[in-house]
Design an enzyme around this catalytic site. Sequence first.
Site, PDB file in Angstrom:
ATOM      1  N   ARG A  33      37.887 -60.545  15.332  1.00 45.96           N
ATOM      2  CA  ARG A  33      37.941 -60.483  16.795  1.00 45.96           C
ATOM      3  C   ARG A  33      36.533 -60.523  17.381  1.00 45.96           C
ATOM      4  O   ARG A  33      35.622 -59.864  16.873  1.00 45.96           O
ATOM      5  CB  ARG A  33      38.666 -59.211  17.251  1.00 45.96           C
ATOM      6  N   VAL A 100      24.942 -67.638  18.120  1.00 45.92           N
ATOM      7  CA  VAL A 100      24.884 -67.143  16.740  1.00 45.92           C
ATOM      8  C   VAL A 100      24.871 -68.366  15.822  1.00 45.92           C
ATOM      9  O   VAL A 100      25.810 -69.183  15.862  1.00 45.92           O
ATOM     10  CB  VAL A 100      26.077 -66.219  16.404  1.00 45.92           C
ATOM     11  N   HIS A 104      30.906 -71.290  13.858  1.00 43.40           N
ATOM     12  CA  HIS A 104      32.108 -70.520  14.171  1.00 43.40           C
ATOM     13  C   HIS A 104      32.931 -71.261  15.209  1.00 43.40           C
ATOM     14  O   HIS A 104      32.401 -71.957  16.074  1.00 43.40           O
ATOM     15  CB  HIS A 104      31.751 -69.113  14.676  1.00 43.40           C
TER      16      HIS A 104
END
Length: 118
Positions: A33, A100, A104
């Site tokens: 999450r 980041v 992802h």
Amino acid sequence: MPTEPETTLFGRIARREIPAQIVFQDEDITAFRDVNPAAPVHILIIPNKTIRTLNDATQEDERLLGKIMLTAQRLASELGIADSGYRIVMNCNHDGGQSVYHLHFHLLGGRRLTWPPG
Ligand code: AMP
């Protein structure tokens, strides 16, 4: 789990060195999450191995990337947003809004999402 000397924040989550709400993990990928959710359902799906951006993926990663997509499909179903709808977002580098540098994919749903993105 990644063994690369290069450590990323998300690599450390995959190795469970940093706490996160992991919803799925296998030998290739981890889903957890988002700590700052932008929608009622906001999951990040990452390869366990370090790939900094989509630009760094290679032909060898073809199966891995497909597996991430099918995992997003399955999680959307399990989390109850498959029928209402959802969005998968992948931000690449500065102009894409990547913050980041471990590849992802955001799985977002649970509310009506606007378009176009900002
Ligand atoms: P991006 O801007 O595409 O690079 O997205 C990075 C996402 O990672 C953001 O939505 C952050 O809220 C999320 N994030 C950053 N640190 C963590 C963490 N420790 N655990 C979970 N999500 C995080």
